[in-house]
Design a protein around this motif. Structure first.
Motif, short mmCIF file in Angstrom:
data_model
loop_
_atom_site.label_atom_id
_atom_site.label_comp_id
_atom_site.label_asym_id
_atom_site.label_seq_id
_atom_site.Cartn_x
_atom_site.Cartn_y
_atom_site.Cartn_z
N THR A 119 10.26 53.91 66.32
CA THR A 119 11.29 53.37 67.22
C THR A 119 12.45 54.34 67.32
N ALA A 120 12.91 54.83 66.17
CA ALA A 120 14.01 55.81 66.16
C ALA A 120 13.57 57.11 66.81
N LYS A 121 12.35 57.52 66.54
CA LYS A 121 11.86 58.77 67.12
C LYS A 121 11.87 58.70 68.64
N HIS A 122 11.59 57.54 69.18
CA HIS A 122 11.54 57.37 70.63
C HIS A 122 12.94 57.18 71.24
N LEU A 123 13.78 56.34 70.60
CA LEU A 123 15.05 55.95 71.23
C LEU A 123 16.20 56.91 70.98
N VAL A 124 16.28 57.48 69.78
CA VAL A 124 17.44 58.33 69.47
C VAL A 124 17.60 59.47 70.46
N PRO A 125 16.54 60.21 70.82
CA PRO A 125 16.71 61.31 71.78
C PRO A 125 17.14 60.86 73.17
N LEU A 126 17.00 59.56 73.48
CA LEU A 126 17.39 59.06 74.80
C LEU A 126 18.89 58.78 74.89
N ILE A 127 19.58 58.80 73.77
CA ILE A 127 21.01 58.49 73.75
C ILE A 127 21.79 59.76 74.09
N PRO A 128 22.69 59.69 75.06
CA PRO A 128 23.48 60.89 75.40
C PRO A 128 24.22 61.42 74.19
N LYS A 129 24.25 62.74 74.07
CA LYS A 129 24.88 63.35 72.90
C LYS A 129 26.40 63.29 72.97
N LYS A 130 26.96 63.40 74.15
CA LYS A 130 28.40 63.45 74.28
C LYS A 130 29.03 62.07 74.13
N GLY A 131 29.97 61.96 73.21
CA GLY A 131 30.74 60.74 73.06
C GLY A 131 30.04 59.60 72.38
N LYS A 132 28.88 59.85 71.76
CA LYS A 132 28.15 58.78 71.10
C LYS A 132 27.94 59.11 69.61
N THR A 133 28.04 58.08 68.79
CA THR A 133 27.70 58.19 67.38
C THR A 133 26.47 57.33 67.15
N VAL A 134 25.42 57.92 66.56
CA VAL A 134 24.12 57.26 66.48
C VAL A 134 23.74 57.01 65.02
N VAL A 135 23.35 55.77 64.75
CA VAL A 135 22.96 55.34 63.40
C VAL A 135 21.52 54.86 63.43
N VAL A 136 20.71 55.29 62.47
CA VAL A 136 19.34 54.79 62.33
C VAL A 136 19.33 53.73 61.23
N GLU A 137 18.69 52.59 61.50
CA GLU A 137 18.67 51.47 60.58
C GLU A 137 17.23 51.04 60.26
N SER A 138 17.03 50.57 59.04
CA SER A 138 15.82 49.88 58.57
C SER A 138 14.65 50.81 58.24
N ASN B 281 21.21 48.37 78.12
CA ASN B 281 22.30 47.42 78.06
C ASN B 281 23.51 48.01 77.33
N ALA B 282 23.24 48.67 76.20
CA ALA B 282 24.32 49.27 75.40
C ALA B 282 25.03 50.38 76.17
N LEU B 283 24.27 51.22 76.83
CA LEU B 283 24.87 52.32 77.59
C LEU B 283 25.64 51.81 78.80
N SER B 284 25.11 50.78 79.44
CA SER B 284 25.80 50.18 80.58
C SER B 284 27.13 49.56 80.17
N ALA B 285 27.17 49.02 78.95
CA ALA B 285 28.39 48.42 78.42
C ALA B 285 29.36 49.46 77.86
N GLU B 286 28.95 50.73 77.90
CA GLU B 286 29.77 51.85 77.44
C GLU B 286 30.01 51.82 75.94
N ALA B 287 28.99 51.40 75.20
CA ALA B 287 29.06 51.46 73.74
C ALA B 287 29.11 52.91 73.29
N THR B 288 29.93 53.20 72.31
CA THR B 288 30.03 54.56 71.80
C THR B 288 29.41 54.71 70.41
N LEU B 289 29.20 53.59 69.72
CA LEU B 289 28.58 53.59 68.39
C LEU B 289 27.30 52.77 68.51
N ILE B 290 26.15 53.45 68.42
CA ILE B 290 24.87 52.80 68.69
C ILE B 290 23.96 52.90 67.47
#
Length: 270
Positions: A201-220, A176-185
């Motif tokens: 959860t982070a171990k699984h999802l973070v590597p799935l986020i495209p590296k180009k144009g995205k800023t990735v934050v791990v929470e909790s 949903n986030a990628l489809s909406a073109e979110a850049t800060l996830i």
């Protein structure tokens, strides 16, 4: 949506409707036109060769109860700043997190760091409201804003000159986030259905986020500075930490320990 989330949405809707009666949109928009320019949020997180810290002011939570009834919020804000945090996250939700818009307004006065308003944003009104409070960014929870609704809120945020940290909890949220073109996830290790934390959860999802144009934050669930290196290895640019910082009686020292770890000065545990 779970019973907990249903309750959250119902309470938030009541709060927003009451606020609308007190302050209309024209008044809100006049307020944010009078505020100072926004501070770049994503840019503050991008540290070359390291991982940044978003330090959170969170006095309570549904899972932990009361964490700390801070007697001097302004002093803690200054301590987080001196410790080297890249940005601050401010809870404004009162019932579950004991937050307040006044804390965000105080942070605006006490620090030059960019500020994230953390709340349950479910109504467009809250976006303009956030800007009027002095926020530079807002939290958008993908679970609460499915499909086109998330994209709409992202567009409204940009129109208000706000960045949006889009929080995801599973692959559906991320899609949903990628489809909406979110850049800060933000990848939240806390399951909103059970309130349990699972770092995998982070171990699984973070590597799935495209590296180009995205800023990735791990929470909790981040307890120790030595954990930051593995988050960076997975592809994260920043971590958001609240409870661990709030429980510490020396906020400047605990923030500095995470900041130093983010610069590679603490080895990863096996």
């Amino acid at each position: 949506m779970t019973d907990f989330l249903d309750e959250v949405v119902a309470r938030t809707q009541q709060r927003v409707e009451a606020q609308k009666k007190q302050v209309g949109l024209p008044q809100l928009r006049k307020r944010f036109r009078d505020t100072e320019p926004v501070r770049p949020f994503s840019k503050a997180l991008m540290r070359r060769g390291g991982i940044s810290l978003i330090a959170e002011l969170k006095q309570a939570s549904p899972s932990a109860g009361v964490i700390r009834q801070e007697s001097n919020i302004e002093q803690r804000i200054r301590a987080y700043t001196r410790g080297g945090a890249a940005a601050l996250s401010i809870l404004t939700e009162e019932y579950y997190f004991h937050g307040s818009p006044h804390v965000l307004e105080a942070a605006r006065r006490q620090t030059t760091l960019p500020l994230l308003r953390k709340d349950f944003i479910i109504d467009p009104y809250q976006i303009d409201e956030s800007r009027s409070m002095g926020a530079d960014a807002i939290l958008l929870i993908a679970t609460l804003l499915p499909d086109a609704r998330l994209k709409e809120f992202l567009m409204l945020a940009r129109a208000a000159n706000l960045e949006a940290l889009v929080e995801v909890h599973d692959e559906n949220d991320l899609e949903n986030a990628l489809s909406a073109e979110a850049t800060l996830i933000g990848v939240n290790n806390r399951n909103l259905r059970t309130l349990r934390v699972d770092i995998s959860t982070a171990k699984h999802l973070v590597p799935l986020i495209p590296k180009k144009g995205k800023t990735v934050v791990v929470e909790s669930g981040i307890k120790d500075p030595s954990e930051l290196a593995r988050f960076q290895q997975w592809g994260a640019h920043a971590v958001l930490i609240g409870e661990t910082l709030m429980r510490n009686p020396d906020p400047e020292a605990i923030v500095r320990s995470f900041v130093q770890a983010g610069r590679g000065k603490v080895k990863t545990r096996d």
